[in-house]
Structure formats: structure tokens, C-alpha cells
Design a protein around this motif. Structure first.
Motif, PDB file in Angstrom:
ATOM      1  N   ALA A   1      -0.074 -92.737  13.365  1.00 49.62           N
ATOM      2  CA  ALA A   1      -0.933 -91.627  13.794  1.00 49.62           C
ATOM      3  C   ALA A   1      -0.505 -90.323  13.123  1.00 49.62           C
ATOM      4  CB  ALA A   1      -0.887 -91.477  15.314  1.00 49.62           C
ATOM      5  N   LEU A   2       0.784 -90.092  13.058  1.00 54.87           N
ATOM      6  CA  LEU A   2       1.279 -88.873  12.420  1.00 54.87           C
ATOM      7  C   LEU A   2       0.976 -88.873  10.922  1.00 54.87           C
ATOM      8  CD1 LEU A   2       4.689 -88.529  14.293  1.00 54.87           C
ATOM      9  CD2 LEU A   2       2.719 -86.991  14.486  1.00 54.87           C
ATOM     10  N   CYS A   3       1.024 -90.056  10.298  1.00 58.25           N
ATOM     11  CA  CYS A   3       0.659 -90.152   8.877  1.00 58.25           C
ATOM     12  C   CYS A   3      -0.819 -89.847   8.687  1.00 58.25           C
ATOM     13  CB  CYS A   3       0.979 -91.547   8.347  1.00 58.25           C
ATOM     14  SG  CYS A   3       2.744 -91.937   8.253  1.00 58.25           S
TER      15      CYS A   3
ATOM     16  N   ALA B   1       4.587 -93.374  25.923  1.00 61.23           N
ATOM     17  CA  ALA B   1       5.450 -92.256  26.305  1.00 61.23           C
ATOM     18  C   ALA B   1       6.329 -91.808  25.139  1.00 61.23           C
ATOM     19  CB  ALA B   1       6.310 -92.647  27.504  1.00 61.23           C
ATOM     20  N   LEU B   2       6.843 -92.773  24.392  1.00 67.45           N
ATOM     21  CA  LEU B   2       7.674 -92.432  23.233  1.00 67.45           C
ATOM     22  C   LEU B   2       6.840 -91.726  22.169  1.00 67.45           C
ATOM     23  CD1 LEU B   2      10.365 -92.556  21.757  1.00 67.45           C
ATOM     24  CD2 LEU B   2       9.761 -94.876  20.985  1.00 67.45           C
TER      25      LEU B   2
ATOM     26  N   ALA C   1       4.324 -84.306  20.573  1.00 66.38           N
ATOM     27  CA  ALA C   1       4.538 -82.971  21.130  1.00 66.38           C
ATOM     28  C   ALA C   1       5.306 -82.061  20.172  1.00 66.38           C
ATOM     29  CB  ALA C   1       5.276 -83.079  22.457  1.00 66.38           C
ATOM     30  N   ARG C   2       6.002 -82.659  19.227  1.00 65.47           N
ATOM     31  CA  ARG C   2       6.795 -81.885  18.264  1.00 65.47           C
ATOM     32  C   ARG C   2       6.087 -81.727  16.922  1.00 65.47           C
ATOM     33  NH1 ARG C   2      11.852 -85.377  17.835  1.00 65.47           N
ATOM     34  NH2 ARG C   2      12.316 -83.842  16.208  1.00 65.47           N
TER      35      ARG C   2
ATOM     36  N   ARG D   1      -4.222 -81.683  17.946  1.00 60.55           N
ATOM     37  CA  ARG D   1      -5.332 -82.431  17.356  1.00 60.55           C
ATOM     38  C   ARG D   1      -5.134 -83.938  17.479  1.00 60.55           C
ATOM     39  NH1 ARG D   1      -7.045 -80.523  11.687  1.00 60.55           N
ATOM     40  NH2 ARG D   1      -4.855 -80.653  11.091  1.00 60.55           N
ATOM     41  N   ILE D   2      -4.091 -84.353  18.181  1.00 60.87           N
ATOM     42  CA  ILE D   2      -3.846 -85.769  18.452  1.00 60.87           C
ATOM     43  C   ILE D   2      -4.035 -86.006  19.944  1.00 60.87           C
ATOM     44  CG2 ILE D   2      -2.193 -87.668  18.409  1.00 60.87           C
ATOM     45  CD1 ILE D   2      -0.823 -86.333  16.047  1.00 60.87           C
ATOM     46  N   ILE D   3      -4.968 -86.878  20.291  1.00 57.44           N
ATOM     47  CA  ILE D   3      -5.257 -87.187  21.692  1.00 57.44           C
ATOM     48  C   ILE D   3      -4.838 -88.629  21.947  1.00 57.44           C
ATOM     49  CG2 ILE D   3      -7.026 -87.348  23.481  1.00 57.44           C
ATOM     50  CD1 ILE D   3      -8.660 -85.316  21.855  1.00 57.44           C
ATOM     51  N   LEU D   4      -3.857 -88.798  22.814  1.00 54.93           N
ATOM     52  CA  LEU D   4      -3.321 -90.117  23.131  1.00 54.93           C
ATOM     53  C   LEU D   4      -3.962 -90.649  24.406  1.00 54.93           C
ATOM     54  CD1 LEU D   4      -1.241 -92.428  22.803  1.00 54.93           C
ATOM     55  CD2 LEU D   4       0.411 -90.964  24.002  1.00 54.93           C
ATOM     56  N   HIS D   5      -4.522 -91.855  24.304  1.00 53.55           N
ATOM     57  CA  HIS D   5      -5.132 -92.516  25.454  1.00 53.55           C
ATOM     58  C   HIS D   5      -4.282 -93.728  25.834  1.00 53.55           C
ATOM     59  CE1 HIS D   5      -8.926 -90.268  24.770  1.00 53.55           C
ATOM     60  NE2 HIS D   5      -8.630 -90.432  23.492  1.00 53.55           N
TER      61      HIS D   5
END
Length: 212
Positions: A72-74, A96-97, A103-104, A110-114
Motif C-alpha cells: 500500500a505504501l509503495c 493494526a500493524l 500513521a507515520r 490518503r490511505i484508508i484502511l478497512h
């Protein structure tokens, strides 16, 4: 079966641009602490995902299978200025991880975690996608494909990971539930006139699927 020569993979990584510090930290933490660290995309594929995203400049990305947040970060690196990435993880501990890493990130807003089952969550998102990345339970690939393809914009790209499944799909007799599911998925996509596709022999196989 070892389908990627470890020396060739290390050589490729050596000549691949490095990821940023946070993405590198996610990789190192996952490799050291996660029981299923082999599921991580890794440096070469991760940089490829970033490159694809940068080329497409997507406004809406959907990732099915967050794991620890690496891919996701990539992918978020290439988001358009008004872009958003939605990522879905069914395992709470992994979610959670990943959330702690998101968060950092400079892309955290712009990242929405479901959290939950993707088949339940995707219909509620009410989005049209520019880029979809499937890297979840292999038995669900066809369902994820059929659910998201109608929501993928014309010319949009879907990427499916692990389509060589450790080389098991190359065997004369395919054994194992997941390997059989991946073979069924590959056949399903190959017969779909709605798309064009290319199977890339990167890491464990990455299918590039473009909607006509």
C-alpha cells in the motif's frame, strides 16, 4: 519449487532504486517479526508497484489484502494529488500493524484502511477504480476479480499477485487448494474478452490486467 533464483533476485534488488526509509522499515520489521514474512512483496516488486502507480497517476486505488502495509505504501507513492488509496485487511493483527506504519507516512491522510471481508466492504465503497491490486486469499481471486472489474475504469489496470504460486501451477498435476484456485483464476482471466493481460515473471508472478 524455487521459481526465482535467489542470486538473481539479490542482483535485481542491487540494481533497483531503493525504497524510502519507512517502506524499508516495514520490510525489515516484517521479515524479522512476522511468521508469514514470505507474503511481503519485497524490494523489487515493491518498486515495480510504485513505478506502475507513478505511471498511471491513479485517483482511486483499491488494494485487497493489506498484510503489513508494504505494498500500500509503495502504491501510494504514485497517487494523483487528489488521490485516495483504499486497502482491506481481514486479519486484525495485520491491520493494526499496517495502521501503525500508515500513521507515520506522508500519505497517511490518503490511505484508508478497512478491516473485514473484502466481499462485504467493496460494494459499500461506491468508487470507480483506476488501479486494483489483488493479494489476498487465493481461493477468492475470481470473486474479487468479478466484483471489481465492473468498477474498474476503461483503460484501468488490475494487478494480481502470486499467479505462479511458488511454481505449483507449473506442475503437470496441480495439487493444493490455493494452487488450483490460482490456476482457475489464470484460466478465467485468459478467457475474458473484456481485458488484455500479461503475466510477469516477477517474484511469485504478477498478472497485469487492463480493462478494454
Amino acid at each position: 519449487m524455487e521459481i526465482v533464483n535467489s542470486r538473481a533476485e539479490a542482483y535485481a534488488a542491487k540494481y533497483t532504486s531503493p525504497t524510502d526509509a519507512l517502506i524499508s522499515e516495514v520490510e525489515h520489521y516484517t521479515m524479522q517479526h512476522h511468521a508469514h514474512a514470505h507474503m511481503l512483496s519485497g524490494a523489487v516488486q515493491g518498486k515495480l508497484l510504485e513505478a506502475i502507480s507513478r505511471i498511471l497517476r491513479p485517483r482511486r486505488i483499491l488494494e485487497i489484502g493489506t498484510f503489513t502495509g508494504y505494498s500500500a505504501l509503495c502504491l501510494a507513492q504514485g497517487l494523483a494529488d487528489d488521490g485516495v488509496l483504499h486497502t482491506i485487511e481481514i486479519r486484525e493483527e495485520d491491520a493494526a500493524l499496517a495502521a501503525s506504519f500508515f500513521a507515520r507516512s506522508s500519505h497517511k491522510n490518503r490511505i484508508i484502511l478497512h478491516r473485514g471481508n473484502a466481499l462485504d466492504i467493496i460494494p459499500r465503497l461506491k468508487e470507480d477504480w483506476d488501479l486494483v491490486f489483488i493479494d489476498a486469499d487465493k481461493t477468492g481471486y475470481i470473486d474479487y476479480y468479478e466484483l471489481t472489474l465492473p468498477l474498474l475504469k476503461a483503460g484501468g489496470v488490475m494487478l494480481a499477485d502470486n499467479v505462479l504460486f511458488h511454481g505449483e501451477v507449473l506442475e503437470e498435476v496441480i495439487r493444493g487448494k490455493s494452487a488450483k484456485a490460482i490456476q482457475a483464476f489464470n484460466d478465467h482471466v485468459a478467457s475474458d474478452v473484456r481485458v488484455t493481460r500479461v503475466l510477469l515473471t516477477v517474484r511469485d508472478g504478477l498478472m497485469w490486467i487492463m480493462k478494454k
